[in-house]
Design a protein around this motif. Structure first.
Motif, PDB file in Angstrom:
ATOM      1  N   UNK A 253       8.939   3.798  -1.737  1.00 22.57           N
ATOM      2  CA  UNK A 253       9.527   2.990  -2.810  1.00 22.57           C
ATOM      3  C   UNK A 253       8.456   2.461  -3.767  1.00 22.57           C
ATOM      4  N   UNK A 254       7.449   1.806  -3.216  1.00 18.86           N
ATOM      5  CA  UNK A 254       6.435   1.195  -4.074  1.00 18.86           C
ATOM      6  C   UNK A 254       5.554   2.252  -4.735  1.00 18.86           C
ATOM      7  N   UNK A 255       5.238   3.313  -4.017  1.00 21.19           N
ATOM      8  CA  UNK A 255       4.376   4.369  -4.569  1.00 21.19           C
ATOM      9  C   UNK A 255       5.027   5.055  -5.765  1.00 21.19           C
ATOM     10  N   UNK A 256       6.301   5.361  -5.644  1.00 17.15           N
ATOM     11  CA  UNK A 256       7.000   6.013  -6.752  1.00 17.15           C
ATOM     12  C   UNK A 256       7.111   5.090  -7.963  1.00 17.15           C
ATOM     13  N   UNK A 257       7.233   3.786  -7.710  1.00 19.80           N
ATOM     14  CA  UNK A 257       7.274   2.816  -8.795  1.00 19.80           C
ATOM     15  C   UNK A 257       5.975   2.802  -9.594  1.00 19.80           C
ATOM     16  N   UNK A 258       4.865   2.889  -8.892  1.00 18.11           N
ATOM     17  CA  UNK A 258       3.566   2.934  -9.564  1.00 18.11           C
ATOM     18  C   UNK A 258       3.428   4.189 -10.436  1.00 18.11           C
ATOM     19  N   UNK A 259       3.877   5.314  -9.917  1.00 13.78           N
ATOM     20  CA  UNK A 259       3.796   6.579 -10.664  1.00 13.78           C
ATOM     21  C   UNK A 259       4.645   6.501 -11.929  1.00 13.78           C
ATOM     22  N   UNK A 260       5.860   5.973 -11.810  1.00 15.12           N
ATOM     23  CA  UNK A 260       6.745   5.870 -12.970  1.00 15.12           C
ATOM     24  C   UNK A 260       6.179   4.921 -14.018  1.00 15.12           C
ATOM     25  N   UNK A 261       5.573   3.834 -13.583  1.00 14.87           N
ATOM     26  CA  UNK A 261       4.946   2.872 -14.499  1.00 14.87           C
ATOM     27  C   UNK A 261       3.827   3.544 -15.292  1.00 14.87           C
ATOM     28  N   UNK A 262       2.956   4.257 -14.606  1.00 11.45           N
ATOM     29  CA  UNK A 262       1.828   4.928 -15.253  1.00 11.45           C
ATOM     30  C   UNK A 262       2.318   5.986 -16.240  1.00 11.45           C
TER      31      UNK A 262
END
Length: 491
Positions: free
Chosen positions: A104-113
């Motif tokens: 969950x958190x890892x995918x959020x970081x990727x989408x933000x970047x």
């Protein structure tokens, strides 16, 4: 109450009580999630007007992406967790929860970047008119920093609910929404920060919700998550994704449709009396108002999930069938109320989100009444899709999730306007909704006619039946051999 007792309650407590216990907090949590968008829309509409409303609609596909990822690993993780707990596989269940949290958190970081790197290109791809582009970029640039937190809060809420604490899920989301509302008023009206103020208020609320979810998940009721459970493993992630694929696909299909919708509204709006901005602004508001109604329906379907998953895993099929029927009944009542509101008071609803021209209100009223005409049956598709996912049949759940948005609505949005202009976009909605509802009803009716639901017991072949089947097979083979010998002798 201990974790073990809570798990047993899913298979023993009265269905109505359990459905209310899990669905009501889920509904409130979904309403709170919708409140983020509605509150921003209200303050932006009052301070900036039509262009601000259009800007939030341009940014909306990214918000849908966050929900999609949250559901992929949240519902997928919670369904895997409950199915394993129902089978008594507690050691395995905790790995599903740990792996889901990391993803969950890892995918959020990727989408933000990704959003930060390609912000302008994304806004233009989503269909932003030139006079809306800067508003959309200002809002999205800030909101994207909250993507890891909103995804974690969304998915974490489902895992908390699966652990038997639906009220905690509600508390996490409600706290963030309250802070968002207070800060929206302060930043937008008090500090005159406009789009940037609304975006900043949203991010702060999302960080708070994620922090509360993280705090709970460190000390779950039924399992204890250790470091080794956070190590991503292929077998667990693939299982989670397979069960979360249906609700995720539903959101992703909504995102695709939203992008195509924005582009179509821009193109055909420019050819009509309304212009480019009015259709996009109205459609965005109405979509978010409809999300408020759908929050009730999706909340019911999410509340149904742990109840259905556990009892299906425990082979208590009668309880599975009863729970689904109760959920559908509640969904129908809520959908009918929403239908009446959308048909009778559309102007009053749209007026909440700021002033507009006569053309603005005329388009909004028509859009409400035509596009959302089949609201009264829109409960069937999401509840049925989540039902199939919850019983471990993700392919059927995914198919249902895709019927309305991708298989039906998307091509209709492209085809109908060729003959009816911008009105064709409106009529695509009820055609897709009616057909999707009929398909969902047929698939669930066929599922519930299976022998295990009719008898309330798992269908197993006894040794006696197996022996008789083998004997029958051998007799048939002997008869075939005799017929072949006769034919050979005759020749």
């Amino acid at each position: 109450m201990s974790g073990a007792v809570n798990r047993n309650a899913l298979g023993e407590e009265k269905i109505n009580k359990l459905l209310m216990q899990f669905a009501i907090p889920s509904i409130i949590s979904m309403l709170v999630g919708s409140l983020y968008n509605i509150v921003d829309q209200f303050f932006i509409g009052q301070s900036i007007g039509e262009l601000g409303n259009a800007a939030t609609n341009i940014s909306f596909p990214l918000s849908i992406s966050c929900i999609a990822i949250g559901l992929l690993f949240g519902i997928g993780g919670s369904s895997s967790f409950n199915l394993s707990m129902g089978k008594g596989e507690k050691d395995k269940a905790v790995y599903y929860m740990g792996n889901a949290l990391v993803m969950l958190f890892s995918c959020g970081l990727v989408l933000c970047l990704f959003t930060q790197l390609f912000l302008k290109q994304l806004m233009q791809f989503f269909g932003s008119p030139d006079d809306v582009l800067q508003y959309a970029m200002t809002y999205t640039r800030i909101v994207s920093f909250g993507f890891p937190f909103v995804i974690f809060a969304t998915g974490g809420g489902h895992l908390i609910r699966a652990d038997g604490s639906p009220r905690m899920t509600m508390a996490c989301n409600l706290s963030g929404a309250i802070i968002n509302t207070i800060l929206d008023a302060l930043f937008v009206f008090g500090f005159k920060m406009g789009m940037a103020g609304a975006a900043l208020a949203t991010v702060i609320g999302q960080v708070l919700s994620a922090s509360l979810a993280f705090s709970y998940l460190r000390h779950c009721k039924s399992v204890t998550i250790q470091k080794e459970h956070l190590k991503v493993q292929k077998e667990y992630v693939l299982r989670i994704m397979s069960l979360g694929a249906a609700p995720c696909s539903n959101q992703l299909s909504m995102m695709i449709v939203q992008i195509v919708m924005n582009k179509s509204l821009k193109y055909y709006g420019n050819l009509s009396q309304y212009g480019e901005a009015i259709p996009i602004a109205c459609a965005g508001i109405i979509t978010k108002v409809n999300q408020v109604f759908m929050s009730f329906v999706i909340g019911i379907s999410q509340g149904l999930q742990p109840l259905v998953s556990f009892n299906y895993g425990a082979a208590k099929y009668e309880r599975v069938k009863t729970a689904y029927k109760r959920a559908v009944f509640c969904g129908f009542l809520l959908s009918f109320v929403a239908f009446l509101l959308f048909q009778l008071v559309p102007r009053q609803i749209i007026a909440i989100f700021g002033k507009g021209s006569d053309a603005y209100f005329r388009f909004a009223i028509n859009y409400f009444r035509i596009y959302l005409f089949f609201t009264f049956i829109n409960f069937l598709q999401p509840i049925s899709s989540n039902f199939f996912t919850a019983i471990g049949k993700p392919k059927r759940g995914m198919f249902l999730a895709l019927t309305r948005q991708i298989i039906l609505l998307l091509p209709l949005i492209l085809i109908f306007p060729l003959f009816a202009g911008i009105d064709g976009i409106m009529y695509a909605g009820p055609v897709a909704d009616g057909t999707a509802g009929a398909i969902a009803a047929f698939m669930v009716f066929k599922e519930l006619r299976r022998p295990e639901y009719m008898t309330g017991k798992p269908v197993k072949m006894t040794e006696e039946i197996k022996e008789k089947a083998i004997e029958a097979k051998e007799e048939i083979e002997k008869e075939i051999e005799k017929e072949i010998e006769k034919e050979t002798e005759h020749e």
